[in-house]
Design an enzyme around this catalytic site. Sequence first.
Site, mmCIF file in Angstrom:
data_model
loop_
_atom_site.group_PDB
_atom_site.id
_atom_site.type_symbol
_atom_site.label_atom_id
_atom_site.label_comp_id
_atom_site.label_asym_id
_atom_site.label_seq_id
_atom_site.Cartn_x
_atom_site.Cartn_y
_atom_site.Cartn_z
ATOM 1 C CD GLU B 49 -1.829 -2.338 1.641
ATOM 2 O OE1 GLU B 49 -0.509 -2.655 2.124
ATOM 3 O OE2 GLU B 49 -2.816 -3.253 2.051
ATOM 4 C CG PHE B 111 -9.990 -9.249 11.241
ATOM 5 C CD1 PHE B 111 -8.833 -9.517 11.785
ATOM 6 C CD2 PHE B 111 -10.393 -9.176 9.773
ATOM 7 C CE1 PHE B 111 -7.825 -9.840 10.991
ATOM 8 C CE2 PHE B 111 -9.381 -9.640 8.907
ATOM 9 C CZ PHE B 111 -7.946 -10.099 9.444
ATOM 10 C CD GLN B 112 -7.283 -6.766 7.464
ATOM 11 O OE1 GLN B 112 -8.314 -6.552 6.920
ATOM 12 N NE2 GLN B 112 -6.389 -7.360 7.278
ATOM 13 C CE LYS B 161 -17.009 -6.352 3.742
ATOM 14 N NZ LYS B 161 -16.421 -7.667 4.145
#
Lengths: 176, 577
Positions: B49, B111-112, B161
């Site tokens: 990234e 998560f993340q 998301k």
Amino acid sequence: MKNSNHHIVSALVENRSGVLARIAGLFARRGFNIYSLAVAPTDDSKLSRVTIVVDVETSLLNQVVNQLNKLINVVEIQELSPLDAVERELLLATVQCSTGKRSEIIQIVTALGGEIVDADISSLTIEMSSTPEKLDTLEELLNSYGILKIQRTGRVALPRLGYLAETVADSELKLA
Amino acid sequence: MKLTGAQALIKSLEHQGVEVIFGLPGGAILPVYDPILDSSIRHILVRHEQGAGHMAEGYSMATRRPGVAMVTSGPGATNIVTPLMNAFMDSTPLVVVTGQVATGSIGTDAFQECDITGITMGITKHNWLVKDPNEIPQIVAEAFHVATTGRPGPVLIDFPKDIANSAADYYTPGSVSLAGFNIQTEPDSNAVAAAADLILKSKRPVLYVGGGVLKSNASAALRILVEQTSIPVVTTLMARGAFPDSHELNLGMPGMHGTYTAVTTLQKSDLLIALGARFDDRVTGKISAFAPNAKIIHADVDPAEIGKVRKPDVVLLGECRRSIEELTRALTEKTSSSNEALPLNITEWHNTLKEWQQKYPLSYDRQASDVIKPQYVIEEISKRQKEGTILASGVGQHQMWASQYWKFNSPNTWVNSGGAGTMGFGVPAAIGAKVGRPDKQVWAIDGDGCFQMTAQELVTSSAEQIPVKIAILNNAYLGMVRQWQHMFYEERYSEVYLSPDLPDYVKWAEAMGAIAFRVDTPEEVIPTIEKANEIDDRSVVIDFRTDVTERVFPMVPAGAPNDDILVSPEHADGIIQ
């Protein structure tokens, strides 16, 4: 409390989450201590007014004010000189108080313009809204009786009518 | 129009005219990658990234358009923090989209999950966490507006998301109006007049040209001002190319490794006209000793730069190009209505500068026959550059030599990391520049230390057919650190040796799909450059084995006054007063 390096910065900011963090972050990034901070919505619910008292030299303050002015959420910002501003602060203090001292304390508080807002057998809770200097005096006097708990709000300020101070950014640019 | 949030985001980017996204997908950003398949936007899949961020920067610096990168949440987002900081320091407009965990999971250590808006608050002009899918077109419009308006810089949109998956109203965003974001573009006319007066009175003026001249597309305007007035020019590291090196009034780069003449011209001037420059410590040296007799005209679009380092006498707050144009106009008017004349009568000053240039040119041992001088490699590539070649670089000695010895003749042809000094910038930035300007040849001058940090992006260049040419000046050391240890730590070399052969650069480059050469002797330098210039369809890596002992001169030691400039050891008198 009295400190020649104390400056009052008054900012109109968007009333959104994260705005205070952005402002505080700018002070932290430059290692400046925020002495006091007061935030509340204005008559326009989309905007809040923030009053910050900061302990810093004037030249450095100008830089912070200029940087704050660059924040998208800061709509307007100005440094208020104490001479050109109306300042108030609120103090709440719980003081230890034996029966013998009760009327003495009440007398002091009333004389300075404060109020007793709560009481029990061995203590009094006092409220006073005034200039920071007058609150300093009250705090000092109450100290001799034994302050159990104290909370001051930090000052809020507005420019005096007719004395609307120019923003620091503007006065900087008039150097030319 | 009803779309998903993901579709609305991509459509909003298309609406902003985005042609390329540099990115790498992952869990939280996954829904946004689906509509990319149906989009006109080209997506370039990077290998890390950080590469996406630097490519977006290189793209932007070569094209003056905002660079766009997209990565996932958590580690994807933190990996692009360095490019954001780099772009913030160098005022490069970037729009970075990061995936985020679903809004309901934010704050639960999902998560993340990572508080990327918190992390990047101090290194973006602004950032947004999207909380309502109907806001997407407006937020994207605001993001591009903020990134590109006034002093450019990076912005970040954090995109949860569930917002990507929910139904969104797509609409054409209205014009952007942000109460707290007002940019003054036109300089004050009284200030312009005052500046013109100072210029007409000055005997030793100099134009201190910074990156703002490039950002405001002011090269042509600057050239007119210079030719009308005959004021000499110094171009900072961020402004190389803003004024042609071939012009006799260009004195080169000022600063820690600037030319003797550029450094000393600033020092001795009586009027310093700063155009989109910010009095960086690498330019000023010890600030209290910087240009002690100069009055200052400071033209900048960012009010926070005014008086930050040096108190100006006249402030031109506004877009650099407009300030330059207005200044030129005011000078013409003033001289036509008085007995003052243009160009300025500063012959004595010009003569002094010429003397300095003759006495202390940039120099290295050109006679060396047993070892490759790094400066020689740069000069020879520069001589053979095709019209408009873009040069990228990493950070360190090779970067300073590139800035000194490359002949820059047009704007936006120099892509480097200035304020942040990000090692590893060169390879991905070169690739990004090539994506933005496929019609131009792109070279990168890199160091062996820098190359090892981001070389994996050569895989991207091969896979996506983005051919660039990388010249590694391999001295087997972290050269700039070695130079400081040599000069300021009694040659006690601590943790700077890298080895010339580990890794094997040729094999490594070949493994990544590039054509690679190794050059050990001075005689091989030119033929290998010529070979590389003939290859247009593949990336080329050349491992030049250069002189380990070579140091960058001139040099103003950190924190020293600019008067203490050290010139090349060949100029026997060393420190000049």
